[in-house]
Design a protein around this motif. Structure first.
Motif, PDB file in Angstrom:
ATOM      1  N   SER A  70       2.353 -36.428  35.215  1.00 56.76           N
ATOM      2  CA  SER A  70       1.879 -37.686  34.612  1.00 56.76           C
ATOM      3  C   SER A  70       0.357 -37.767  34.697  1.00 56.76           C
ATOM      4  O   SER A  70      -0.278 -36.980  35.416  1.00 56.76           O
ATOM      5  N   GLY A  71      -0.177 -38.747  34.009  1.00 58.91           N
ATOM      6  CA  GLY A  71      -1.596 -39.062  34.162  1.00 58.91           C
ATOM      7  C   GLY A  71      -1.863 -39.540  35.584  1.00 58.91           C
ATOM      8  O   GLY A  71      -2.891 -39.214  36.177  1.00 58.91           O
ATOM      9  N   SER A  72      -0.929 -40.298  36.136  1.00 56.70           N
ATOM     10  CA  SER A  72      -1.087 -40.798  37.503  1.00 56.70           C
ATOM     11  C   SER A  72      -1.196 -39.647  38.497  1.00 56.70           C
ATOM     12  O   SER A  72      -2.012 -39.688  39.418  1.00 56.70           O
ATOM     13  N   ASP A  75      -4.634 -38.089  38.272  1.00 57.49           N
ATOM     14  CA  ASP A  75      -5.617 -38.935  38.966  1.00 57.49           C
ATOM     15  C   ASP A  75      -5.514 -38.768  40.484  1.00 57.49           C
ATOM     16  O   ASP A  75      -6.521 -38.611  41.180  1.00 57.49           O
ATOM     17  N   HIS A 100      -7.801 -47.789  36.495  1.00 58.79           N
ATOM     18  CA  HIS A 100      -6.336 -47.876  36.501  1.00 58.79           C
ATOM     19  C   HIS A 100      -5.858 -47.834  37.956  1.00 58.79           C
ATOM     20  O   HIS A 100      -6.521 -47.258  38.818  1.00 58.79           O
ATOM     21  N   MET A 147     -13.772 -44.134  34.940  1.00 61.77           N
ATOM     22  CA  MET A 147     -12.897 -43.948  33.776  1.00 61.77           C
ATOM     23  C   MET A 147     -13.696 -43.829  32.477  1.00 61.77           C
ATOM     24  O   MET A 147     -14.759 -44.428  32.321  1.00 61.77           O
ATOM     25  N   ASN A 151      -8.223 -49.228  29.904  1.00 56.08           N
ATOM     26  CA  ASN A 151      -6.939 -49.447  29.239  1.00 56.08           C
ATOM     27  C   ASN A 151      -6.687 -50.905  28.878  1.00 56.08           C
ATOM     28  O   ASN A 151      -5.903 -51.190  27.980  1.00 56.08           O
ATOM     29  N   ASP A 176     -11.088 -40.426  34.378  1.00 52.76           N
ATOM     30  CA  ASP A 176      -9.740 -40.704  33.875  1.00 52.76           C
ATOM     31  C   ASP A 176      -9.885 -40.914  32.365  1.00 52.76           C
ATOM     32  O   ASP A 176     -10.381 -41.941  31.912  1.00 52.76           O
ATOM     33  N   VAL A 178      -7.370 -40.795  30.146  1.00 50.68           N
ATOM     34  CA  VAL A 178      -6.036 -41.012  29.571  1.00 50.68           C
ATOM     35  C   VAL A 178      -6.124 -41.860  28.300  1.00 50.68           C
ATOM     36  O   VAL A 178      -5.454 -41.578  27.316  1.00 50.68           O
ATOM     37  N   GLN A 179      -6.982 -42.882  28.307  1.00 46.64           N
ATOM     38  CA  GLN A 179      -7.112 -43.724  27.107  1.00 46.64           C
ATOM     39  C   GLN A 179      -8.068 -43.115  26.088  1.00 46.64           C
ATOM     40  O   GLN A 179      -8.076 -43.521  24.926  1.00 46.64           O
ATOM     41  N   SER A 199      -2.871 -37.686  29.603  1.00 40.79           N
ATOM     42  CA  SER A 199      -1.421 -37.915  29.656  1.00 40.79           C
ATOM     43  C   SER A 199      -0.844 -37.893  28.245  1.00 40.79           C
ATOM     44  O   SER A 199      -1.436 -38.441  27.315  1.00 40.79           O
ATOM     45  N   HIS A 201       1.970 -39.261  26.878  1.00 38.67           N
ATOM     46  CA  HIS A 201       2.644 -40.391  26.224  1.00 38.67           C
ATOM     47  C   HIS A 201       1.687 -41.423  25.645  1.00 38.67           C
ATOM     48  O   HIS A 201       2.113 -42.362  24.975  1.00 38.67           O
ATOM     49  N   LYS A 202       0.381 -41.238  25.862  1.00 42.96           N
ATOM     50  CA  LYS A 202      -0.590 -42.120  25.229  1.00 42.96           C
ATOM     51  C   LYS A 202      -1.079 -41.524  23.908  1.00 42.96           C
ATOM     52  O   LYS A 202      -1.855 -42.134  23.197  1.00 42.96           O
TER      53      LYS A 202
HETATM   54  C1  PLP Z   1      -1.495 -44.801  31.246  1.00 41.73           C
HETATM   55  C2  PLP Z   1      -2.694 -44.561  32.086  1.00 41.73           C
HETATM   56  C3  PLP Z   1      -2.635 -43.804  33.269  1.00 41.73           C
HETATM   57  C4  PLP Z   1      -1.333 -43.293  33.821  1.00 41.73           C
HETATM   58  O1  PLP Z   1      -0.755 -42.284  33.054  1.00 41.73           O
HETATM   59  P1  PLP Z   1       0.833 -42.017  33.241  1.00 41.73           P
HETATM   60  O2  PLP Z   1       1.085 -40.760  32.507  1.00 41.73           O
HETATM   61  O3  PLP Z   1       1.534 -43.212  32.671  1.00 41.73           O
HETATM   62  O4  PLP Z   1       1.056 -41.899  34.715  1.00 41.73           O
HETATM   63  C5  PLP Z   1      -3.794 -43.580  33.970  1.00 41.73           C
HETATM   64  N1  PLP Z   1      -4.964 -44.075  33.544  1.00 41.73           N
HETATM   65  C6  PLP Z   1      -5.076 -44.786  32.428  1.00 41.73           C
HETATM   66  C7  PLP Z   1      -6.414 -45.277  31.998  1.00 41.73           C
HETATM   67  C8  PLP Z   1      -3.947 -45.073  31.665  1.00 41.73           C
HETATM   68  O5  PLP Z   1      -4.068 -45.811  30.554  1.00 41.73           O
END
Ligand code: PLP
Length: 401
Positions: A70-72, A75, A100, A147, A151, A176, A178-179, A199, A201-202
């Motif tokens: 995951s993104g988590s 991180d 996040h 970041m 988000n 981070d 992810v966004q 990540s 799924h985003k």
């Molecule tokens: C969604 C998100 C995460 C977590 O990613 P997951 O794959 O859902 O664990 C981390 N940081 C940001 C900024 C996010 O938007």
């Protein structure tokens, strides 16, 4: 009833082309990538191809991409892996108040184990100050994690400038992203970042697969110990179908980046214009220009974000009142508090995030209906919107809920 999905910052629908490669990998590609026979080699090959696709999306070398669950996890790995590796050098970490929870809660955990963390403040638009960053750096500082884009409010931080400052001091820099992926062009070589989280799924991929970019040669401890997968850096039999799906999603995001950005920006601006022109006592949260192409975040005075969400859901619209982690509780968003909103206002936020298949008609429908919803909720509110009150009073009224 037709649904209009405007919560792409929480997660995105999986692109049909991504589903296709994922299902065929599940069906036909079951071998253990560590096995030497044909089934294993085929699986390994498909993972290598996906690694190259993800690497290309951020201009990295494929050998710098490490898949995570995951993104988590990416991180957590970045923060804990650098903290543990550099304990002898120092115990100080710099991050921001608007990260996040995957970053914030990891830093809070490390504080319980002898590390010191500086949480940089942000201005009213959600931007950190480079001066604050410079002043926060100590000789014990081993890591800066800031970041790329927020988000909740969509604000984009000056990552290149931050990277330059951090690099000059010889400190490790994590972001981070992810966004950011799929919403902003990312070039790790240009940005001076050492570590970057993404990540799937985003970006229209499946949930449960992420990646950490680790700059070539950067010393970092492992987070997950076990077998020798991911070049001995991240144990666990590879999740081949999800990795392949992430690769496809990254490829699509890269190919259509400019088109998607322009599409989302146009609709975002249509949404912001409609809402702010037609609804009184509304505030746009986040930076007016330096914001994610699909993000709109509003505060409507006198009403709760949750009640707006429920009214929208009934007529087929999915939005969010802050981050998914905080909805369900009445805790005000840490991001909205950090940009200086009083707690009462921080409850009243509505985040609508646009995606690649959102249409101008969707936005018209949302704005038209929101006008009526806000009117109705304000008429029902115990606080009389026609009698302006100061926010301290508004705060108190809010706590009775
Ligand atoms: C969604 C998100 C995460 C977590 O990613 P997951 O794959 O859902 O664990 C981390 N940081 C940001 C900024 C996010 O938007």
């Amino acid at each position: 009833m037709k649904r209009i999905y405007l919560d792409h910052a929480a997660t995105t629908p999986v692109d049909p082309a991504v589903v296709e490669v994922m299902v065929s990998s599940l069906k036909d590609n079951f071998g253990n990538p560590s096995s030497v026979y044909a089934e294993g080699r085929t699986a390994k090959k498909s993972i290598d191809a996906a690694r190259a696709q993800v690497a290309k999306a951020i201009n990295a070398d494929p050998r710098e991409i490490f898949f995570t669950a995951s993104g988590s996890e990416a991180d957590n790995w970045a923060i804990k892996g650098i903290a543990m590796k550099n304990q002898a050098k120092g115990n100080h970490i710099i991050t921001t108040k608007i990260e996040h929870h995957a970053i914030l809660h990891t830093c809070q955990y490390l504080e319980k184990h002898g590390f010191e963390v500086t949480y940089l403040p942000v201005d009213k638009d959600g931007l950190i100050s480079l001066e604050d960053l410079r002043n926060a750096i100590r000789k014990e500082t081993i890591l800066v994690s800031i970041m790329f884009a927020n988000n909740e409010i969509g604000t984009i931080e000056p990552i290149r400038e931050i990277g330059k400052i951090v690099k000059e001091k010889g400190i490790v820099f994590h972001t981070d992203a992810v966004q950011a992926l799929g919403n902003i062009p990312i070039d790790v070589k240009d940005l001076n970042v050492d570590l970057l989280s993404v990540s799937a799924h985003k970006i229209y991929g499946p949930k449960g697969i992420g990646a950490l970019y680790i700059r070539k040669g950067l010393p970092i401890d492992n987070l997950i110990h076990g077998g020798g997968q991911e070049r001995k850096k991240r144990a666990g039999t590879e999740n081949t179908p999800e990795i392949v799906a992430f690769g496809k999603a990254a490829e699509l995001a890269t190919e259509h980046l400019e088109t998607n950005i322009n599409h989302m920006k146009t609709l975002r601006d249509q949404l912001i214009k409609g809402v702010t022109e037609r609804i009184p006592k509304v505030r746009l949260n986040g930076h007016p220009q330096k914001r994610l192409p699909g993000n709109a975040n509003f505060c409507f005075e006198y009403i709760e974000g949750e009640s707006i969400l429920l009214s929208l859901d009934i007529i087929g619209i999915a939005g969010s009142s802050g981050s998914a982690c905080t909805s369900g509780s009445l805790d005000p968003s840490h991001v909205l508090l950090a940009i200086g909103l009083p707690a009462g206002m921080a409850h009243g936020s509505l985040r609508l995030t646009i995606g690649k298949s959102t249409t101008p008609e969707d936005i018209d429908y949302v704005v038209d209906n929101l006008v009526g919803i806000i009117q109705r909720l304000r008429a029902m509110s115990p606080i009389d919107a026609d009698n302006p009150i100061d926010s301290a009073v508004f705060d108190k009224a809010d706590h009775h809920h």
